[in-house]
Design a protein around this motif. Structure first.
Motif, PDB file in Angstrom:
ATOM      1  N   ARG A   1       0.847  -1.287  -0.016  1.00 46.50           N
ATOM      2  CA  ARG A   1      -0.126  -0.183   0.010  1.00 46.50           C
ATOM      3  C   ARG A   1       0.994   1.186  -0.041  1.00 46.50           C
ATOM      4  O   ARG A   1       2.090   1.099   0.327  1.00 46.50           O
ATOM      5  N   ALA A   2       0.124   2.420  -0.299  1.00 42.20           N
ATOM      6  CA  ALA A   2       1.168   3.640  -0.197  1.00 42.20           C
ATOM      7  C   ALA A   2       1.459   3.845   1.240  1.00 42.20           C
ATOM      8  O   ALA A   2       0.880   3.768   2.205  1.00 42.20           O
TER       9      ALA A   2
ATOM     10  N   ARG B   1       1.909   5.577   4.756  1.00 40.68           N
ATOM     11  CA  ARG B   1       0.931   6.412   5.395  1.00 40.68           C
ATOM     12  C   ARG B   1       1.022   7.849   5.515  1.00 40.68           C
ATOM     13  O   ARG B   1       0.068   8.627   5.046  1.00 40.68           O
TER      14      ARG B   1
ATOM     15  N   VAL C   1       2.226   9.509   2.856  1.00 39.76           N
ATOM     16  CA  VAL C   1       1.716   9.838   1.661  1.00 39.76           C
ATOM     17  C   VAL C   1       0.287   9.999   1.549  1.00 39.76           C
ATOM     18  O   VAL C   1      -0.398  10.928   0.731  1.00 39.76           O
ATOM     19  N   SER C   2      -0.426   9.030   1.919  1.00 39.25           N
ATOM     20  CA  SER C   2      -1.853   9.058   1.993  1.00 39.25           C
ATOM     21  C   SER C   2      -2.394  10.080   2.924  1.00 39.25           C
ATOM     22  O   SER C   2      -3.235  10.984   2.532  1.00 39.25           O
ATOM     23  N   GLU C   3      -1.622  10.386   3.959  1.00 35.77           N
ATOM     24  CA  GLU C   3      -2.125  11.598   5.114  1.00 35.77           C
ATOM     25  C   GLU C   3      -1.901  12.734   4.236  1.00 35.77           C
ATOM     26  O   GLU C   3      -2.549  13.840   4.765  1.00 35.77           O
TER      27      GLU C   3
ATOM     28  N   GLY D   1      -2.738  13.433   1.511  1.00 42.00           N
ATOM     29  CA  GLY D   1      -3.822  13.605   0.460  1.00 42.00           C
ATOM     30  C   GLY D   1      -3.222  13.735  -1.072  1.00 42.00           C
ATOM     31  O   GLY D   1      -3.853  13.916  -1.967  1.00 42.00           O
TER      32      GLY D   1
ATOM     33  N   VAL E   1      -2.630  10.544  -2.477  1.00 42.37           N
ATOM     34  CA  VAL E   1      -2.936   9.468  -3.055  1.00 42.37           C
ATOM     35  C   VAL E   1      -4.500   9.530  -3.522  1.00 42.37           C
ATOM     36  O   VAL E   1      -5.346   9.921  -3.059  1.00 42.37           O
TER      37      VAL E   1
ATOM     38  N   GLY F   1      -5.077   4.128  -5.422  1.00 48.67           N
ATOM     39  CA  GLY F   1      -4.417   3.969  -4.187  1.00 48.67           C
ATOM     40  C   GLY F   1      -2.980   4.333  -4.152  1.00 48.67           C
ATOM     41  O   GLY F   1      -2.124   4.020  -3.117  1.00 48.67           O
ATOM     42  N   TRP F   2      -2.338   4.921  -5.181  1.00 48.58           N
ATOM     43  CA  TRP F   2      -1.150   5.473  -5.247  1.00 48.58           C
ATOM     44  C   TRP F   2      -1.130   6.866  -5.888  1.00 48.58           C
ATOM     45  O   TRP F   2      -2.095   7.302  -6.002  1.00 48.58           O
ATOM     46  N   VAL F   3       0.075   7.415  -5.930  1.00 47.82           N
ATOM     47  CA  VAL F   3      -0.031   9.172  -6.146  1.00 47.82           C
ATOM     48  C   VAL F   3      -0.164   9.073  -7.833  1.00 47.82           C
ATOM     49  O   VAL F   3       0.361   8.257  -8.599  1.00 47.82           O
TER      50      VAL F   3
ATOM     51  N   ILE G   1       5.811   4.449  -5.677  1.00 53.76           N
ATOM     52  CA  ILE G   1       4.864   5.388  -4.998  1.00 53.76           C
ATOM     53  C   ILE G   1       3.754   5.764  -5.972  1.00 53.76           C
ATOM     54  O   ILE G   1       2.378   6.111  -5.766  1.00 53.76           O
TER      55      ILE G   1
END
Ligand SMILES: Cc1cc2nc3c(=O)[nH]c(=O)nc-3n(C[C@H](O)[C@H](O)[C@H](O)COP(=O)(O)OP(=O)(O)OC[C@H]3O[C@@H](n4cnc5c(N)ncnc54)[C@H](O)[C@@H]3O)c2cc1C
Length: 357
Positions: free
Chosen positions: A249-250, A252, A254-256, A258, A260, A264-266, A286
């Motif tokens: 998974r990406a 954390r 990077v998800s936090e 915003g 992603v 589910g990825w950039v 990523i």
């Protein structure tokens, strides 16, 4: 005026970007690389390490060497990213830059499959590959299972290569006759992105070695005590030794931030790796780069490297005004070692298809 490029992640992509930028930029411009680990470890060699062909020392290099080249290394955990400000917080300190490159790779998440981490060993981390090597040394025959715990993972060839290297290892130790090797895959076939011919050829290679291949088996639980895998279909697989690829998974952070998207990825521009934020780039595992075929570009070091070269060229050009614009073309291939002295090549990229413009 001097400018600073901040690179997040000192894996394949981050290191290539930093080295290429250092070569291209005059000294007054700063290059700062942030990484939590002290050393770079070459992941493709985990497969050789697990069967005793490499030591950790042989596949690692200290990142402190970057300082000698004029690249500032900040060791620590990236706690927060603010893409609008091109800023990252590391060890409580905010680092801001004129250009931001995000190369934080894919995070491994074995805990998303209950019992998996306790039941076996992954060969996608140094610690996992070392534990598997030690378990293999104690293994005297029985049921050896290789598992992909999700259909998409970095280096689509790796689990197939791993199964064949394990098979060779058992032959070398004279325990092959007492060992049943099964490969349970979440995906419908090997290396689907390389096309049906390569997929068929890899499957044949695996099966010719007497490895039982079971595609479309999505694991849902592993029972470490009973040594049994349970699949979504209701099927079960007993094992004595389990080697697995964990779900990805990406990261954390990077998800936090915003960053992603729906994949589910950039999401990035397929040719320049620019994100929707000005002067913010993302590359390597990523990102998600859709191909014409509809499948995403596989996550592989060969692509992280090529993307990083493009990003470095374009940032250097933006700073110095020199050079031509560069574009990522999606080409790449993946060498695989299946036994002693055997190297087979399989294209995993999109040489003919190319990423759509
Ligand atoms: C077993 C195996 C075999 C492989 N074989 C091949 C192959 O044959 N060919 C090929 O092309 N590719 C192969 N790959 C894939 C290749 O290793 C990856 O695709 C490549 O490393 C991706 O580069 P990256 O820079 O995107 O990410 P990475 O190399 O994973 O680097 C990401 C870096 O970011 C750091 N990081 C993450 N989060 C933080 C944080 N919050 N704070 C600080 N640092 C952080 C990590 O520590 C890491 O160093 C293989 C991978 C494995 C596991």
């Amino acid at each position: 005026m001097s400018q600073t490029v901040l690179i997040l992640g000192g894996g394949v992509g981050g290191l290539v970007a930093a080295n290429e930028l250092r070569k291209a930029l005059p000294k007054e411009h700063g290059i700062v690389l942030v990484e939590r680990e002290a050393s770079f470890v070459f992941a493709p060699s985990f497969l050789w390490l697990m069967t005793g062909g490499r030591t950790a020392g042989q596949i690692s290099r200290p990142l402190a060497r970057l300082e000698k080249k004029g690249i500032e290394l900040v060791r620590g955990e990236i706690e927060r990213i603010d893409a609008d400000k091109r800023e990252a917080v590391v060890n409580g300190r905010a680092l801001a830059a004129d250009f931001l490159v995000i190369a934080l790779g894919a995070e491994l998440a074995p805990e998303t499959v209950p019992g998996l981490a306790q039941a076996g060993h992954d060969f996608y981390t140094l610690a996992g590959a070392e534990a598997l090597r030690d378990a293999l040394a104690r293994f005297v025959g029985g049921k050896l299972v290789v598992l992909t715990a999700a259909p998409a993972y970095k280096c689509p060839a790796a689990p197939y290569e791993a199964a064949m290297l394990l098979e060779y290892h058992c032959r070398k130790r004279n325990i092959r006759e007492r060992t049943q090797i099964d490969l349970y895959a979440a995906e419908p076939g090997p290396m689907g992105v390389a096309g049906p011919e390569i997929s068929k050829a890899v499957r044949q290679m695996v099966e010719t070695k007497g490895i039982m291949y079971h595609p479309e088996h999505q694991v849902k639980e592993a029972d470490a005590e009973a040594r049994v895998l349970k699949f979504a279909s209701g099927a079960q697989a007993p094992f004595d030794l389990l080697a697995f690829v964990p779900p990805h998974r990406a990261p954390r952070v990077v998800s936090e931030a915003g960053l992603v998207g729906g994949s589910g990825w950039v999401a990035v521009d397929r040719q320049t790796m620019e994100t929707t934020h000005e002067r913010v780039y993302a590359l390597g595992d990523i990102v998600s780069v859709p191909l014409k075929l509809g499948k995403p570009l596989p996550k592989a070091g060969v692509f992280a490297q090529a993307e990083a070269e493009v990003v470095a060229k374009n940032i250097a050009r933006a700073i110095t005004g020199k050079g031509k614009p560069a574009a990522f073309d999606g080409e790449g291939e993946c060498p695989s070692r299946t036994s002693q002295g055997t190297i087979r090549r399989a294209a995993t990229g999109s040489t003919q298809e190319g990423p759509p413009r």
